[in-house]
Scaffold this motif. Structure first.
Motif, PDB file in Angstrom:
ATOM      1  N   TRP A 170      -8.454  21.842 -25.869  1.00  0.00           N
ATOM      2  CA  TRP A 170      -7.938  23.003 -25.154  1.00  0.00           C
ATOM      3  C   TRP A 170      -8.272  22.876 -23.669  1.00  0.00           C
ATOM      4  O   TRP A 170      -9.372  22.470 -23.299  1.00  0.00           O
ATOM      5  N   PRO A 171      -7.325  23.248 -22.808  1.00  0.00           N
ATOM      6  CA  PRO A 171      -7.587  23.141 -21.370  1.00  0.00           C
ATOM      7  C   PRO A 171      -8.625  24.158 -20.890  1.00  0.00           C
ATOM      8  O   PRO A 171      -8.838  25.195 -21.513  1.00  0.00           O
TER       9      PRO A 171
ATOM     10  N   ALA B 214      -2.158  30.497 -21.676  1.00  0.00           N
ATOM     11  CA  ALA B 214      -2.497  31.541 -20.700  1.00  0.00           C
ATOM     12  C   ALA B 214      -2.792  32.885 -21.373  1.00  0.00           C
ATOM     13  O   ALA B 214      -3.721  33.595 -20.960  1.00  0.00           O
ATOM     14  N   ASN B 215      -2.029  33.236 -22.392  1.00  0.00           N
ATOM     15  CA  ASN B 215      -2.269  34.522 -23.067  1.00  0.00           C
ATOM     16  C   ASN B 215      -3.635  34.550 -23.738  1.00  0.00           C
ATOM     17  O   ASN B 215      -4.361  35.543 -23.642  1.00  0.00           O
TER      18      ASN B 215
ATOM     19  N   TRP C 268      -7.171  37.342 -13.377  1.00  0.00           N
ATOM     20  CA  TRP C 268      -6.338  36.154 -13.177  1.00  0.00           C
ATOM     21  C   TRP C 268      -6.971  35.018 -13.961  1.00  0.00           C
ATOM     22  O   TRP C 268      -8.188  34.846 -13.928  1.00  0.00           O
ATOM     23  N   VAL C 269      -6.154  34.235 -14.633  1.00  0.00           N
ATOM     24  CA  VAL C 269      -6.620  32.984 -15.243  1.00  0.00           C
ATOM     25  C   VAL C 269      -5.764  31.859 -14.681  1.00  0.00           C
ATOM     26  O   VAL C 269      -4.553  31.984 -14.575  1.00  0.00           O
ATOM     27  N   VAL C 270      -6.426  30.786 -14.286  1.00  0.00           N
ATOM     28  CA  VAL C 270      -5.747  29.663 -13.649  1.00  0.00           C
ATOM     29  C   VAL C 270      -6.224  28.377 -14.320  1.00  0.00           C
ATOM     30  O   VAL C 270      -7.429  28.176 -14.454  1.00  0.00           O
ATOM     31  N   PRO C 271      -5.297  27.514 -14.736  1.00  0.00           N
ATOM     32  CA  PRO C 271      -5.751  26.240 -15.297  1.00  0.00           C
ATOM     33  C   PRO C 271      -6.574  25.471 -14.261  1.00  0.00           C
ATOM     34  O   PRO C 271      -6.159  25.312 -13.113  1.00  0.00           O
ATOM     35  N   SER C 272      -7.743  25.030 -14.654  1.00  0.00           N
ATOM     36  CA  SER C 272      -8.619  24.296 -13.734  1.00  0.00           C
ATOM     37  C   SER C 272      -7.917  23.089 -13.142  1.00  0.00           C
ATOM     38  O   SER C 272      -8.138  22.737 -11.983  1.00  0.00           O
ATOM     39  N   SER C 273      -7.052  22.474 -13.918  1.00  0.00           N
ATOM     40  CA  SER C 273      -6.347  21.278 -13.448  1.00  0.00           C
ATOM     41  C   SER C 273      -5.385  21.580 -12.307  1.00  0.00           C
ATOM     42  O   SER C 273      -4.958  20.672 -11.599  1.00  0.00           O
TER      43      SER C 273
END
Length: 93
Positions: A4-5, A30-31, A51-56
């Protein structure tokens, strides 16, 4: 779960105007990241926005290049306030 990312979580508090980084978590999408962030980082009802942001997807500056990035450019003299005429009413500028 190993695949999982990683997501970075930012929360805006009831008293704040900006989102602040509170931590990271792993989620499949994201959900799921939003739901987990709500459960982990706003347990005391202190948040009004998440806010959630993919670390990548985050690009960060290199601390070794701070001088080049943050020092004012000497060849851009127009950025200095000495070139602007201020009204006399502004006594404390």
């Amino acid at each position: 779960m190993k695949n999982w990312p990683l997501w970075e979580v930012f929360v805006r508090s009831k008293n704040g105007l900006e989102h602040r980084h509170c931590g990271s978590l792993h989620a499949s999408d994201a959900n799921m990241a939003l739901e987990n962030a709500r459960d982990v980082y706003t347990r005391r009802m202190e948040g009004v926005s998440i806010w959630v942001v993919p670390s990548s997807q985050i690009t960060a500056s290199n601390p070794e290049e701070n001088a080049e990035l943050f020092e004012p450019a000497k060849d851009k003299a127009y950025r200095h306030p000495t070139f602007y005429i201020l009204p006399e009413e502004l006594k404390h500028m």
